[in-house]
Each structure stands twice: as structure tokens, then as C-alpha cells.
Design a protein around this motif. Sequence first.
Motif, PDB file in Angstrom:
ATOM      1  N   VAL A  16       0.836  -1.205   0.000  1.00  0.00           N
ATOM      2  CA  VAL A  16       0.000   0.000   0.000  1.00  0.00           C
ATOM      3  C   VAL A  16       0.871   1.255   0.000  1.00  0.00           C
ATOM      4  CG1 VAL A  16      -1.733   1.317   1.274  1.00  0.00           C
ATOM      5  CG2 VAL A  16      -1.922  -1.175   1.114  1.00  0.00           C
ATOM      6  N   VAL A  17       1.929   1.267   0.799  1.00  0.00           N
ATOM      7  CA  VAL A  17       2.819   2.432   0.836  1.00  0.00           C
ATOM      8  C   VAL A  17       3.456   2.661  -0.533  1.00  0.00           C
ATOM      9  CG1 VAL A  17       4.978   3.360   1.793  1.00  0.00           C
ATOM     10  CG2 VAL A  17       3.296   2.278   3.306  1.00  0.00           C
ATOM     11  N   ALA A  18       3.907   1.581  -1.173  1.00  0.00           N
ATOM     12  CA  ALA A  18       4.518   1.696  -2.502  1.00  0.00           C
ATOM     13  C   ALA A  18       3.514   2.240  -3.508  1.00  0.00           C
ATOM     14  CB  ALA A  18       5.055   0.342  -2.948  1.00  0.00           C
ATOM     15  N   LYS A  19       2.259   1.800  -3.424  1.00  0.00           N
ATOM     16  CA  LYS A  19       1.228   2.280  -4.347  1.00  0.00           C
ATOM     17  C   LYS A  19       0.861   3.729  -4.074  1.00  0.00           C
ATOM     18  CE  LYS A  19       0.551  -1.662  -6.523  1.00  0.00           C
ATOM     19  NZ  LYS A  19       0.891  -1.835  -7.949  1.00  0.00           N
ATOM     20  N   GLU A  20       0.817   4.115  -2.813  1.00  0.00           N
ATOM     21  CA  GLU A  20       0.400   5.472  -2.431  1.00  0.00           C
ATOM     22  C   GLU A  20       1.547   6.475  -2.485  1.00  0.00           C
ATOM     23  OE1 GLU A  20      -2.604   6.532  -1.891  1.00  0.00           O
ATOM     24  OE2 GLU A  20      -3.585   4.580  -2.039  1.00  0.00           O
ATOM     25  N   GLY A  21       2.790   5.963  -2.451  1.00  0.00           N
ATOM     26  CA  GLY A  21       3.936   6.859  -2.534  1.00  0.00           C
ATOM     27  C   GLY A  21       4.378   7.462  -1.223  1.00  0.00           C
ATOM     28  N   GLY A  22       3.835   6.985  -0.123  1.00  0.00           N
ATOM     29  CA  GLY A  22       4.250   7.526   1.173  1.00  0.00           C
ATOM     30  C   GLY A  22       3.461   6.912   2.308  1.00  0.00           C
ATOM     31  N   VAL A  23       4.022   7.020   3.509  1.00  0.00           N
ATOM     32  CA  VAL A  23       3.394   6.421   4.683  1.00  0.00           C
ATOM     33  C   VAL A  23       2.140   7.186   5.085  1.00  0.00           C
ATOM     34  CG1 VAL A  23       3.721   5.921   7.139  1.00  0.00           C
ATOM     35  CG2 VAL A  23       5.579   5.467   5.531  1.00  0.00           C
ATOM     36  N   THR A  24       2.163   8.515   4.978  1.00  0.00           N
ATOM     37  CA  THR A  24       1.008   9.309   5.411  1.00  0.00           C
ATOM     38  C   THR A  24      -0.240   8.968   4.612  1.00  0.00           C
ATOM     39  OG1 THR A  24       2.462  11.117   6.086  1.00  0.00           O
ATOM     40  CG2 THR A  24       0.134  11.641   5.751  1.00  0.00           C
ATOM     41  N   ARG A  25      -0.105   8.921   3.286  1.00  0.00           N
ATOM     42  CA  ARG A  25      -1.263   8.603   2.444  1.00  0.00           C
ATOM     43  C   ARG A  25      -1.717   7.171   2.660  1.00  0.00           C
ATOM     44  NH1 ARG A  25      -0.652  10.640  -3.644  1.00  0.00           N
ATOM     45  NH2 ARG A  25      -2.728   9.677  -3.637  1.00  0.00           N
ATOM     46  N   ALA A  26      -0.759   6.260   2.884  1.00  0.00           N
ATOM     47  CA  ALA A  26      -1.116   4.873   3.164  1.00  0.00           C
ATOM     48  C   ALA A  26      -1.876   4.770   4.483  1.00  0.00           C
ATOM     49  CB  ALA A  26       0.141   4.005   3.202  1.00  0.00           C
ATOM     50  N   ALA A  27      -1.445   5.536   5.477  1.00  0.00           N
ATOM     51  CA  ALA A  27      -2.116   5.522   6.775  1.00  0.00           C
ATOM     52  C   ALA A  27      -3.550   6.021   6.647  1.00  0.00           C
ATOM     53  CB  ALA A  27      -1.330   6.390   7.770  1.00  0.00           C
ATOM     54  N   GLU A  28      -3.752   7.061   5.829  1.00  0.00           N
ATOM     55  CA  GLU A  28      -5.105   7.577   5.598  1.00  0.00           C
ATOM     56  C   GLU A  28      -5.978   6.529   4.913  1.00  0.00           C
ATOM     57  OE1 GLU A  28      -4.425  11.057   3.304  1.00  0.00           O
ATOM     58  OE2 GLU A  28      -3.738  12.264   5.017  1.00  0.00           O
ATOM     59  N   ARG A  29      -5.409   5.837   3.953  1.00  0.00           N
ATOM     60  CA  ARG A  29      -6.165   4.805   3.222  1.00  0.00           C
ATOM     61  C   ARG A  29      -6.541   3.645   4.122  1.00  0.00           C
ATOM     62  NH1 ARG A  29      -3.910   1.544  -2.161  1.00  0.00           N
ATOM     63  NH2 ARG A  29      -5.124  -0.370  -1.832  1.00  0.00           N
ATOM     64  N   LEU A  30      -5.626   3.267   5.015  1.00  0.00           N
ATOM     65  CA  LEU A  30      -5.854   2.097   5.855  1.00  0.00           C
ATOM     66  C   LEU A  30      -6.509   2.438   7.181  1.00  0.00           C
ATOM     67  CD1 LEU A  30      -2.411   0.342   5.246  1.00  0.00           C
ATOM     68  CD2 LEU A  30      -4.619  -0.311   4.285  1.00  0.00           C
ATOM     69  N   GLY A  31      -6.585   3.734   7.520  1.00  0.00           N
ATOM     70  CA  GLY A  31      -7.176   4.141   8.784  1.00  0.00           C
ATOM     71  C   GLY A  31      -6.329   3.782   9.981  1.00  0.00           C
ATOM     72  N   LEU A  32      -4.998   3.849   9.788  1.00  0.00           N
ATOM     73  CA  LEU A  32      -4.065   3.500  10.864  1.00  0.00           C
ATOM     74  C   LEU A  32      -3.135   4.681  11.149  1.00  0.00           C
ATOM     75  CD1 LEU A  32      -3.076  -0.088   9.668  1.00  0.00           C
ATOM     76  CD2 LEU A  32      -4.616   0.468  11.560  1.00  0.00           C
ATOM     77  N   ALA A  33      -2.446   4.610  12.259  1.00  0.00           N
ATOM     78  CA  ALA A  33      -1.485   5.653  12.612  1.00  0.00           C
ATOM     79  C   ALA A  33      -0.223   5.495  11.772  1.00  0.00           C
ATOM     80  CB  ALA A  33      -1.130   5.569  14.100  1.00  0.00           C
ATOM     81  N   VAL A  34       0.405   6.633  11.461  1.00  0.00           N
ATOM     82  CA  VAL A  34       1.643   6.612  10.688  1.00  0.00           C
ATOM     83  C   VAL A  34       2.699   5.783  11.389  1.00  0.00           C
ATOM     84  CG1 VAL A  34       3.561   8.061   9.907  1.00  0.00           C
ATOM     85  CG2 VAL A  34       1.202   8.817   9.539  1.00  0.00           C
ATOM     86  N   GLN A  35       2.774   5.927  12.710  1.00  0.00           N
ATOM     87  CA  GLN A  35       3.780   5.199  13.480  1.00  0.00           C
ATOM     88  C   GLN A  35       3.598   3.689  13.371  1.00  0.00           C
ATOM     89  OE1 GLN A  35       1.866   7.613  14.508  1.00  0.00           O
ATOM     90  NE2 GLN A  35       3.150   9.301  15.307  1.00  0.00           N
ATOM     91  N   THR A  36       2.336   3.258  13.318  1.00  0.00           N
ATOM     92  CA  THR A  36       2.052   1.819  13.213  1.00  0.00           C
ATOM     93  C   THR A  36       2.601   1.252  11.910  1.00  0.00           C
ATOM     94  OG1 THR A  36       0.053   2.044  14.546  1.00  0.00           O
ATOM     95  CG2 THR A  36       0.222   0.085  13.131  1.00  0.00           C
ATOM     96  N   ILE A  37       2.335   1.969  10.803  1.00  0.00           N
ATOM     97  CA  ILE A  37       2.791   1.487   9.500  1.00  0.00           C
ATOM     98  C   ILE A  37       4.308   1.527   9.415  1.00  0.00           C
ATOM     99  CG2 ILE A  37       2.759   1.968   7.019  1.00  0.00           C
ATOM    100  CD1 ILE A  37      -0.116   2.829   7.329  1.00  0.00           C
ATOM    101  N   SER A  38       4.918   2.592   9.917  1.00  0.00           N
ATOM    102  CA  SER A  38       6.373   2.707   9.889  1.00  0.00           C
ATOM    103  C   SER A  38       7.022   1.557  10.652  1.00  0.00           C
ATOM    104  CB  SER A  38       6.814   4.042  10.486  1.00  0.00           C
ATOM    105  OG  SER A  38       6.348   5.122   9.707  1.00  0.00           O
ATOM    106  N   ALA A  39       6.431   1.193  11.774  1.00  0.00           N
ATOM    107  CA  ALA A  39       6.974   0.093  12.575  1.00  0.00           C
ATOM    108  C   ALA A  39       6.865  -1.232  11.817  1.00  0.00           C
ATOM    109  CB  ALA A  39       6.236   0.003  13.909  1.00  0.00           C
TER     110      ALA A  39
END
Length: 306
Positions: A16-39
Amino acid sequence: MKTTGLNLRHLYFFWVVAKEGGVTRAAERLGLAVQTISAQLALLDQAVGKSLLQPQGRRLVPTEAGRLALGYADQIFLLGEQMQEALNENDTGKMRLTVGISDSLPKLIAYRLLAATQAMPQQQVKLVCYEDEFEALLADLALHKLDVVLTDREVRAGTSLRVFSHLLGESAMQLFGAPALTERYRDDFPASLNGAPLLLPTRNNALRARIDEWLVKRGVLADVVGEFEDNAMLNTFGRNGLGMFFAPAALASDIREQFGAELVGDAPELREQFYAISAERKIKHPAVEAILAAVHKEPFAIASHE
């Protein structure tokens, strides 16, 4: 470095991050915190022993290893989506048939072949059709993204892909053209084709070599005004009078009705073959078996009316 195993949830976050181009946009799409995805991304890098993403300006883009991983992730999650769709359709009693149609195959032939699936008395069939080049469809078939490929050529011997060709039949060819061209070139066919405008398949098409040989044997030097990889595009240009074009004799009535084209002449020695390509030597999908049964019952409702 020894890996600790692959977690598909971590891989999904990377995808999802690769498709969205960044963690912030991926977090918005998945409804999760940025820190969660980064971890989760950090755990994935640790598991595979490589960094899969790198910054490029304000975006995150795959590294070389990441591009390789992304290709596999595309396959994994596409199959996952298809599985979910298939499970949902199973509840409705529908059978799903995912078909690859070679861009060189006449679409009317594909329609006639697939029509047999809509007459199955036991179960309703949902068709999902994709059109692409022959080699790309074979790759998708080998990865089980497709149930069958319909095409105008068999798989070459010696290929590394475990796919198998099933001859459905063949049809003699005829030359068609817009009324003005037909009137001009019909008399003294095929000698009349010297200097005549022809629309032909590109040279990577299985039929093209046979057409060239047919012309040479008859001493014809035509004017090839267009070459097309896509059969539907070739027919469209033919309908608008750019040049004359070959089509299966089985489709003569459809060609006249849909394209307003008329018969210029018969080329019974020139034949086009039609194949079903499967990932197994024996076809097991009930809908594909219905196609084979229909073809064998009327060995050519889609063949030559000779």
C-alpha cells in the motif's frame, strides 16, 4: 543474513505504501497511525534483510529489491482479491471464468467460443475477460491469474511455462473490403491485388507469415498500407475504407453486417487456427469443457462454411 520469515500483513503495508507513494497517504487509506505502518515496514525490512523503500523527494519509492518484492506482492494480493470475489460469487451460485483473449484473435470468434458458457444448464457463468499480448497472457495463465487463454496460435515447443495448447478448430480465410474497393478489385482475384491496398496483421502475428506466403505464391505484390497488432483496430480501419483485410470465412455474415464490408475473394488455402491454452494438460474447468464440447459437437459453427 538468516531471515525470520515473511509476515503477509507487513507485506501488505509495504504494498500500500509503494502504491500510495508515502506512509502518510497509506495511513489515511488504511485508517491507521503513521507510526504503526512505519513500525511494520521496519519489521518487514528486518525479516527480508533488505531495505525495500527509499526516499525520493517527498515520496517513498521502492529500492531495486523493493521493485522485485512489489512484483510478487502484486500477484499475491491480486490473487487474494480474486479469491474473495470467487468466494462471494460461490454464495450466489455463479461460476467464475477468467479468460485471457489474445489481441490478435478476432473478437467475433472469441464471442462465439464464449457463448457456449452462457448456455450451461447447471450453473450461471460470470465471464471476466482480459485482452493483452499473447506472451503476457501466458505469463498470467502460468501464475493462475487466468483460467484459460483464447488465441490464434499454439504455445511453442520448449517453452519453460507449463501451459498446454488445445486446438479448437480452424477456418478458411476470405478477403473483405469496403464496397468501393470490392468493386474495383473483385474481378480477376487474386491477380487483381497487384498494387491493391491491404491491411495486414503485424509480423509477430501467427497469420501474417501465411498471408505473405500466400501472396508470394500467387505472384501478388500488394500495397500494405497498414499493419495492426490488434485485430479489432484492423477491422475498424477496413470498415472505413483504408484498405482490404482478411477475415475468417466463418465470420462472413458478421463482417458484412457489422462492418459493411463485402467479399472480394476466397483464399481457401489460407487458414487461421484457434486455440484454448490451459495451465494443465487436461482442462478441468466446467465452463471451458462446455466450450470444447460445443466446438466438437458442431465442428464449426465457428469454422469455414465451405
